[in-house]
Design a protein around this motif. Sequence first.
Motif, PDB file in Angstrom:
ATOM      1  N   LYS A 118       0.834  -1.205   0.000  1.00  0.00           N
ATOM      2  CA  LYS A 118       0.000   0.000   0.000  1.00  0.00           C
ATOM      3  C   LYS A 118       0.869   1.255   0.000  1.00  0.00           C
ATOM      4  N   SER A 119       1.946   1.239   0.769  1.00  0.00           N
ATOM      5  CA  SER A 119       2.838   2.403   0.836  1.00  0.00           C
ATOM      6  C   SER A 119       3.585   2.600  -0.479  1.00  0.00           C
TER       7      SER A 119
ATOM      8  N   SER B 255       1.319   4.115  -3.009  1.00  0.00           N
ATOM      9  CA  SER B 255       1.202   5.557  -2.783  1.00  0.00           C
ATOM     10  C   SER B 255       2.440   6.288  -3.289  1.00  0.00           C
TER      11      SER B 255
ATOM     12  N   ASP C 218       2.457   6.674  -6.988  1.00  0.00           N
ATOM     13  CA  ASP C 218       1.351   7.520  -7.418  1.00  0.00           C
ATOM     14  C   ASP C 218       1.700   8.986  -7.158  1.00  0.00           C
TER      15      ASP C 218
ATOM     16  N   GLY D 141       4.108  10.241  -5.313  1.00  0.00           N
ATOM     17  CA  GLY D 141       4.454  10.593  -3.947  1.00  0.00           C
ATOM     18  C   GLY D 141       5.699  11.459  -3.906  1.00  0.00           C
TER      19      GLY D 141
END
Length: 343
Positions: free
Chosen positions: A251-252, A255, A258, A260
Motif C-alpha cells: 500500500k505504501s 502511494s 502515485d 508521492g
Amino acid sequence: MLTQRQLLILETIIQDYANVGQPIGSKKLQEQLPVHVSTATIRNEMAVLERAGFIMKEHSSSGRVPSLSGYRYYIDNLVKPTKADQGAVQAIRHALASNFSKVDEIIAMSARLLSEMTDYTAISLTPGSTGVKLEGFRLVPLGSSQVMLIMVTNDGTVESQIYNVPAGMHGDQLEAVVRLINQEVVGLPIEEVSSKLQAIAPKLMGYLRGSLSMLDVFDNVLGKAVHQQVFVDGKKNLLNQLTSDNIEQVKSIYSLVDHGPGLGQLLANTNDIAVMIGDELPDNLLTDYSLISAKYQDGNAGEGLIAILGPTNMQYSKVLGLVDALRLELSQRLSNYYRDFND
C-alpha cells in the motif's frame, strides 16, 4: 574470485528463481546446468556461494535463493540483456506511430507500452524544458468576470489557467498586459520567461493597478510548462507481489509511485541505463524491489527517463532488452515529432 562453475551456478539460480519463484535445489540445478556436474559437487559450490553472501537459504528449505549481493554481482558481471525480438520492436513502433498532438501523450504511451510488455510498473518522465521557447500568451473571455490565459510553446505544449477578473478591471486592460508581455518574452527559452516577467513587473503593475494576482497566474502557467511531468502505468502490477505479510508495504509503495514526494529521488538516475536493487533504492520500503531506469533523448536538446519497478527476482535480461529498445524508439519518435512540428 568465483570460478566459472560457481558463476554458472549463480547465474542459473538467479534465472530459475525469476521463472518459478521457488528456492532452487541441487537436483534441479543439475537438470538445468549445460555441463554434467554431480549433485554433491553442486552442493559444495552452493556452500561457497552462500559463504560469499551471494545466495541464501529461505526458511528451512534445502534450496537456495539469490541474495541482494548476488543480484548485484549478477547485474555487474553476468547479465546479458536479451535483444528485443522484431515483433516487440514492431509493436513499439506501431504504438508510437499514432498521431499524437502533444509530447506528453507520447511519453505517457511509452509508460503504457513498457508496463504491458513486462507486467511490471512503468514510470516515464518527460524531457526537461531545455531548448523549448515561448510562442506566446493569449486571453479567451469566459464571461463578464473570467478569462482563460493560454500559453503555447514551440514544442506544441499548451497550458492554461482560468483567471477571475478583479472588480473594476476591464478586458482592455488585460489585453494590453498580454500584448506587452508577448512583445517582451515571445521567442525566449521557457526557463527565462519568469525572470523577464519580473523585470517588467513595474510597468505591468501600471496596467494592473497594483494587483499581483494576474502575474501569479502567468507564473503558475509557466510552472506547469517547465515542471517535468511524470507518468505511471501498471500500478496494479504491484499487487502481484501482495502477500498476507506485506499488505501495508505494498500500500505504501502504491502511494509512492502515485506521484508521492519520494518519486523524484527514486528516479535520480545519472547513467544511460541503471539498475538499483533492494536497499540501494532510496526508500526503505523497496527492499524487495528493483528499479531499471534508462535515459532517452528527445532530439530537441532535452533528456527524459523511463523506468521499470518490479520484484528483485525479475527477468533482468528480458527487461533490460525491452527498456533499451523502447528508449531508442522513443528517442527516434520524439526527434521525428519535433522535426515535423518545426517544419
